[in-house]
Structure formats: structure tokens, C-alpha cells
Design an enzyme around this catalytic site. Structure first.
Site, PDB file in Angstrom:
ATOM      1  N   LYS A   1      27.720 -19.639 -21.157  1.00  0.00           N
ATOM      2  CA  LYS A   1      27.478 -18.251 -20.763  1.00  0.00           C
ATOM      3  C   LYS A   1      26.065 -18.193 -20.202  1.00  0.00           C
ATOM      4  O   LYS A   1      25.085 -18.336 -20.944  1.00  0.00           O
ATOM      5  CB  LYS A   1      27.608 -17.320 -21.970  1.00  0.00           C
TER       6      LYS A   1
ATOM      7  N   ALA B   1      29.045  -6.911 -23.210  1.00  0.00           N
ATOM      8  CA  ALA B   1      27.886  -6.088 -23.580  1.00  0.00           C
ATOM      9  C   ALA B   1      28.137  -4.587 -23.466  1.00  0.00           C
ATOM     10  O   ALA B   1      28.756  -4.108 -22.514  1.00  0.00           O
ATOM     11  CB  ALA B   1      26.653  -6.425 -22.769  1.00  0.00           C
ATOM     12  N   GLY B   2      27.646  -3.895 -24.473  1.00  0.00           N
ATOM     13  CA  GLY B   2      27.612  -2.435 -24.443  1.00  0.00           C
ATOM     14  C   GLY B   2      28.728  -1.750 -25.206  1.00  0.00           C
ATOM     15  O   GLY B   2      28.653  -0.556 -25.464  1.00  0.00           O
TER      16      GLY B   2
ATOM     17  N   ASN C   1      29.827  -8.356 -29.818  1.00  0.00           N
ATOM     18  CA  ASN C   1      29.033  -8.943 -30.894  1.00  0.00           C
ATOM     19  C   ASN C   1      28.473  -7.842 -31.789  1.00  0.00           C
ATOM     20  O   ASN C   1      28.959  -7.633 -32.889  1.00  0.00           O
ATOM     21  CB  ASN C   1      27.911  -9.813 -30.327  1.00  0.00           C
ATOM     22  N   SER C   2      27.514  -7.063 -31.269  1.00  0.00           N
ATOM     23  CA  SER C   2      26.908  -6.011 -32.099  1.00  0.00           C
ATOM     24  C   SER C   2      27.954  -5.057 -32.654  1.00  0.00           C
ATOM     25  O   SER C   2      27.853  -4.630 -33.807  1.00  0.00           O
ATOM     26  CB  SER C   2      25.903  -5.198 -31.272  1.00  0.00           C
TER      27      SER C   2
ATOM     28  N   GLY D   1      23.743  -4.386 -26.722  1.00  0.00           N
ATOM     29  CA  GLY D   1      23.438  -3.792 -28.018  1.00  0.00           C
ATOM     30  C   GLY D   1      23.293  -2.278 -28.007  1.00  0.00           C
ATOM     31  O   GLY D   1      22.992  -1.674 -29.033  1.00  0.00           O
TER      32      GLY D   1
END
Lengths: 66, 268
Positions: free
Chosen positions: B105, B192-193, B214-215, B166
Site C-alpha cells: 500500500k 480512509a475516512g 482501521n480506525s 481517521g
């Protein structure tokens, strides 16, 4: 023997090879990637890879990341 | 009899086949046990990891061991921490040496305030790494022009952001994602996001091939339960996309029940 390990001075007791250095640091057998003076040392050639005074060693491992 | 949606629904990236459309990051978990639990609950087949120098205590927990004990997981080292293409290329080569995976990545975000990917450095790193045989998965701005350029230099997928890393602002780039999807000939993964499973479902409904979270999992109240919720949402979104949503109405209502007065006879 005076080495630079991950950017910091490191006094190696009797680390003649990369494998011996990893053992001395307590990470023998751990999955790490070794870079000696900007060159990647494959795991298979670590025991035969001799260290010399002033060598720069970098050690990397995986951590959590997204 | 319950009608089953066709079971076989794999997607291919860089010649590798996957059935799960949920990719998971491994950062921010409170401990390795929770991370492994969430990875298992998510059913993911691709997980990202970061590469770092070994710190002052070299005996800190290692991440690779627990992950490699899981069956059927492809490791995707990222290039986080790289500020330009040459640092990212170096990180990618070290990651391949350590993890033995051709997946990378590419992420280059030099500004810690907004973590927006640098399109020029990302393009250059992707070009070099694709030529070296990596399966290149670039984290990128949601820009259809850049998407085409990245595909042309051999990227295996496109990973446009939904919103800032995040931030949990969801699919703020939805309009641009649709433009990318219109012309993409390689998998599109929203990276992301995302904050909620419904956003992941929306990305799949829209036609994205997968999402990476992830987050949203790691920083949730119960990461293992949330990983399972994301897996269900991704499955629902994908099934909805394959089924095809109904056409949007033209601003007027369309009744679902017959509008004839139910007591009066037809035609009287």
C-alpha cells in the site's frame, strides 16, 4: 566493537556476525529486516555476514498500521 | 424458499483472488489479542501493517507472528512515514523482504495535519514499484485523472480516500468516487475516512470493489463486534449492487399499493 544501530551508538560485546548481534540484542529468531550500510541482508546470509568497527546497522519490524 | 444470491463472487487484484471485500488495518488496537480477534471477526483476507525501526526495547510485541499464524491472510505492508517517493520505494522493498508479500500500500502523506496523499510522489513511487513487480495499491486523492494515470503505470488497484484518515467523515468524496468508478478497469477500494458500517455498505452499493477500514473498528466501543458489523455491511452493499437498485423517482411519489378506493368496485 562500536557500531551504529538504528542511528544510535551501540557497543557490541562480541557480535562478529549479524546473527550474533541479533542474539546479543535479544531479538534472535524474531522477524526483522536487517540493513547493513544501506544494503539489505537476507535472512539466509546473516550468520556469514561479518560486522566491522563503525558499521551502520538498521533493524525494522512490522507494527500496527492502516 | 429463500432465494440465495449467487455465492461465487470473487474479485481479483494483481492476479490474486479474494472473496472478502473488507480490508483491515492493524493500527490503534489496544492490544494484539483484540486486533487478531477483529481480523478474524471481519473475515478479511488482506491486512495492512506498517514498518518501523526497532525501538529502545527490542523485545516489544511483534505483530508478524500473530498475523502469520492466521490462515489465508495476505499481508499488505504500507509505506507510512514516507515523505516522498524514494522513501516509499525503500519502505516497500524492506516490507517485501520482511513479509514476503508482493502487495504494497503506497501511502505518502507529508502533512501531519491533514494526511492528504501527495499525488505526484505517489504516482512516481507507484510507477517504479509496479515496474519492479509489486502489486501496487496506492492510497490516493479521489481524483479520476490521477486514477487513470495510476492505472496506466501498472497499479493493481486504486484506493481513493472517502475522507481524511481517521476523521470518520464518511464518503465525503462520493461524487468523485463515482467518476473514478465509471472508467476504472481495476478494483477500486475506498480507503480512509469511514466511520460506520452503513458508509461501507454505501461504498459497495455505489460499485466500489472493497473498502479498507482501521480506525472505524479499532477505535469503536467493541472492535471485534464492529469488525463483524462491517463484514455484514460490506456483504449487504455488494449484494445490493449486484441486484441493482430501483430507479430514482422524478420527485413525485409512486404508490406501492393500488390506488383504487378499496370499497368501490373496479370501474364503477
Amino acid at each position: 566493537m562500536e557500531l551504529t544501530v538504528n542511528g544510535e551508538a551501540y557497543e557490541a560485546e562480541q557480535a562478529e556476525s549479524v546473527t550474533a548481534l541479533l542474539e546479543e540484542m535479544g531479538i534472535g529468531g524474531r522477524p526483522v529486516v536487517v540493513v547493513l550500510n544501506d544494503e539489505v541482508i537476507p535472512a539466509s546470509s546473516r550468520s556469514g555476514c561479518c560486522l566491522r568497527e563503525g558499521d551502520r546497522v538498521e533493524l525494522f519490524r512490522f507494527v500496527g498500521g492502516g | 424458499m429463500e432465494r440465495q444470491v449467487k455465492v461465487q463472487d470473487e474479485w481479483i487484484v494483481g492476479g490474486h483472488r479474494f472473496s472478502s471485500r473488507l480490508l483491515m488495518g492493524t493500527g490503534k488496537f489496544q492490544d494484539a489479542e483484540t486486533m487478531v480477534g477483529a481480523v478474524l471477526a471481519s473475515g478479511t483476507q488482506i491486512v495492512t501493517v506498517a514498518l518501523r525501526r526497532i525501538g529502545r526495547d527490542p523485545r516489544e510485541d511483534d505483530l508478524l507472528g500473530p498475523l502469520q499464524r492466521l490462515r489465508g491472510i495476505t499481508l499488505m505492508p504500507n509505506t507510512s512515514g514516507a515523505r516522498n517517493a524514494s522513501e516509499a520505494i525503500r519502505a516497500a522493498r524492506l516490507g517485501r523482504e520482511l513479509g514476503g508479500s508482493p502487495f504494497v500500500k503506497v501511502e505518502i502523506h507529508p502533512n501531519p495535519h491533514h494526511l492528504m496523499p501527495d499525488p505526484i510522489e505517489t504516482f512516481e513511487a507507484a510507477r517504479v514499484l509496479a515496474a519492479e513487480g509489486f502489486v501496487v495499491m496506492p492510497y490516493m486523492p479521489a481524483d479520476p485523472v490521477l486514477a487513470k494515470r495510476l492505472k496506466d503505470v501498472g497499479c493493481a488497484s486504486l484506493m481513493p480516500l472517502g475522507s481524511a484518515i481517521g476523521s470518520g467523515r464518511g464518503l465525503a468524496t462520493a461524487g468523485m468516487l463515482r467518476l473514478i468508478l465509471r472508467d476504472a478497469r481495476i478494483p477500486v477500494i475506498v480507503d480512509a475516512g469511514l466511520r460506520s458500517p452503513s458508509e461501507a455498505a454505501a461504498a459497495l452499493e455505489m460499485g466500489c470493489d472493497a473498502v479498507l477500514v482501521n480506525s472505524a473498528v479499532a477505535a469503536s466501543g467493541d472492535p471485534i463486534a464492529m469488525a463483524a458489523a462491517f463484514a455484514q455491511a460490506v456483504g449487504a452493499g455488494r449484494n445490493a449492487h449486484r441486484a441493482g437498485l430501483m430507479p430514482r423517482g422524478g420527485g413525485t411519489a409512486l404508490a406501492t399499493s393500488p390506488l383504487t378506493a378499496f370499497l368501490s368496485a373496479e370501474g364503477s
